[in-house]
Design an enzyme around this catalytic site. Structure first.
Site, PDB file in Angstrom:
ATOM      1  N   TYR A   1      -3.066  -8.186  16.184  1.00  0.00           N
ATOM      2  CA  TYR A   1      -3.153  -7.057  15.193  1.00  0.00           C
ATOM      3  C   TYR A   1      -3.952  -6.171  15.428  1.00  0.00           C
ATOM      4  O   TYR A   1      -3.753  -4.884  15.480  1.00  0.00           O
ATOM      5  CB  TYR A   1      -3.303  -7.962  13.902  1.00  0.00           C
ATOM      6  CG  TYR A   1      -3.518  -6.835  12.740  1.00  0.00           C
ATOM      7  CD1 TYR A   1      -2.388  -6.065  12.548  1.00  0.00           C
ATOM      8  CD2 TYR A   1      -4.365  -6.986  11.952  1.00  0.00           C
ATOM      9  CE1 TYR A   1      -2.296  -5.123  11.342  1.00  0.00           C
ATOM     10  CE2 TYR A   1      -4.405  -6.051  10.686  1.00  0.00           C
ATOM     11  CZ  TYR A   1      -3.465  -5.163  10.424  1.00  0.00           C
ATOM     12  OH  TYR A   1      -3.574  -4.385   9.449  1.00  0.00           O
TER      13      TYR A   1
ATOM     14  N   ILE B   1       0.880  -1.357   0.005  1.00  0.00           N
ATOM     15  CA  ILE B   1       0.211   0.010  -0.122  1.00  0.00           C
ATOM     16  C   ILE B   1       0.834   1.260  -0.187  1.00  0.00           C
ATOM     17  O   ILE B   1       0.582   2.386  -0.849  1.00  0.00           O
ATOM     18  CB  ILE B   1      -0.927   0.120   1.003  1.00  0.00           C
ATOM     19  CG1 ILE B   1      -1.846  -1.094   1.039  1.00  0.00           C
ATOM     20  CG2 ILE B   1      -1.709   1.043   1.163  1.00  0.00           C
ATOM     21  CD1 ILE B   1      -2.952  -1.552   2.275  1.00  0.00           C
ATOM     22  N   GLY B   2       2.084   1.558   0.732  1.00  0.00           N
ATOM     23  CA  GLY B   2       2.796   2.415   0.969  1.00  0.00           C
ATOM     24  C   GLY B   2       3.487   2.816  -0.549  1.00  0.00           C
ATOM     25  O   GLY B   2       3.656   3.873  -0.808  1.00  0.00           O
TER      26      GLY B   2
ATOM     27  N   VAL C   1      11.368   1.973  11.838  1.00  0.00           N
ATOM     28  CA  VAL C   1      10.663   3.199  12.429  1.00  0.00           C
ATOM     29  C   VAL C   1      10.720   3.311  13.984  1.00  0.00           C
ATOM     30  O   VAL C   1      10.372   4.014  14.573  1.00  0.00           O
ATOM     31  CB  VAL C   1       9.085   3.247  12.018  1.00  0.00           C
ATOM     32  CG1 VAL C   1       8.272   2.302  12.414  1.00  0.00           C
ATOM     33  CG2 VAL C   1       8.491   4.488  12.267  1.00  0.00           C
TER      34      VAL C   1
END
Length: 352
Positions: A177, A13-14, A56
């Site tokens: 999740y 998606i990124g 990140v």
């Protein structure tokens, strides 16, 4: 010119968000760890993209990535239901700690605008109705699942009628999740209030399309079906295949992100808003498997009756809010999208 940081920008998606942003004339920087359990091999990025390889969760790396940035699209996350509960520490560390580190660094860097990738899983089981009105059922029992009673039942013992769910529905995450995605939303909301920033959470429904991951237990159901067909195997459909979902094409999801990235900078200081991102149309998991098999001339799906305890039965989106407030709606029909996806390249296979 807007300068955009996309965390996880080398992913499924990124990567689509990056492509859309470049097409609109934005300057894009990508921060991606290129984890081997996500990327079979490092994907080739557009040469206009500045790529920083790093995690990140690493504050020094994130500080460097935020230099000169106007707005952040936070796509980096460990996705899917996982293999078993042993995955829990990695989900929490990757998704929750990673988001906390990013937000702390954004605060110090003075970056005020964030769009974060969330998920339909924050709702738990979807919206239902019985003869008396709306109902939110509890988790399905092992006894019912073992007996092949897959639909949630009402007080009268009859299956409940599923409906579209909207953003005002109570949140009820039912696996690790899902808990991590809700924590990302809550962190973003808390950050916006504390710092005067603004944040949007996009609750993706079932995203599919070219470039999905291949042969990984963390990928979506469309990828699992395509990976099976690539191997010459029949897609294996759990339960009875009648689970209702909202399948939305990855290019439409990228468009939703760009709409949110435009909007978030104009929001009030301290504001947070969540939006469903779906097609608004209902299809079953069995329909997706059948369409992929037929279009690719592969073996017909096999309905196994198996189940995963963390799965929900029916979850489909109302995307009315994002249409009304951000002017976005999905534009790729299910039939056309699946036809493309059936033969489109997947990402390089992940070796485990």
């Amino acid at each position: 010119m807007t300068i955009l940081l996309v965390t996880g920008g080398a992913g499924f998606i990124g990567g689509a968000v990056v492509t859309d942003a470049l097409a609109r004339g934005w300057e894009v920087r990508v921060l991606d760890s290129l984890r081997p359990d996500v990327h079979g091999t490092a994907p080739a990025l557009d040469p206009r993209v500045e790529l920083l390889i790093g995690d990140v969760r690493d504050r020094e790396t994130v500080d460097a990535a935020l230099q000169g940035i106007d707005v952040v699209s936070h796509q980096a996350a460990k996705v899917g239901l996982g293999v078993d509960f042993a995955d829990a520490p990695d989900y929490v560390d990757s998704n929750v700690t990673g988001t906390a580190v990013l937000l702390a660094a954004m605060t110090d860097a003075g970056v005020k605008h964030l769009v974060v990738a969330s998920s339909m899983v924050v709702y738990g089981e979807g919206a239902y109705r019985d003869a008396d009105g709306p109902v939110r059922p509890g988790p399905r029992s092992v006894a019912d699942l073992d007996a092949g009673r897959f639909d949630p039942l009402g007080a009268d013992g009859e299956p409940l009628h599923p409906e579209l769910i909207d953003e005002d529905a109570p949140l009820d995450p039912r696996n690790v999740y899902a808990l991590s995605k809700l924590a990302q939303e809550q962190l973003a909301s808390s950050w916006a209030r504390a710092t005067g920033g603004s944040a949007i959470a996009l609750r993706y429904h079932n995203v599919y399309g070219p470039g999905m991951p291949q042969n990984t237990p963390y990928a979506g159901v469309g990828s699992l079906f395509r990976s099976a067909l690539e191997r010459g195997e029949a897609p294996r459909v759990f339960e009875d295949g009648r689970q209702r979902r909202d399948f939305v094409h990855v290019r439409d999801v990228a468009g939703a992100n760009l709409a949110a990235l435009h909007a978030v900078s104009g929001m009030d200081a301290g504001a947070f808003r969540a939006y469903n991102v779906g097609s608004g149309l209902v299809h079953t998991i069995g329909e997706l498997a059948g369409a992929l098999s037929e279009t690719s001339n592969g073996p017909a799906p096999v309905t196994t009756g198996e189940y995963r305890l963390g799965d929900v039965r029916h979850i489909t989106a109302s995307s009315a809010r994002i249409a009304a407030e951000l002017g976005w709606s999905a534009g790729i029909p299910f039939e056309a999208g699946v036809r493309e996806f059936a033969t489109a390249p997947l990402r390089a296979a992940v070796t485990r």
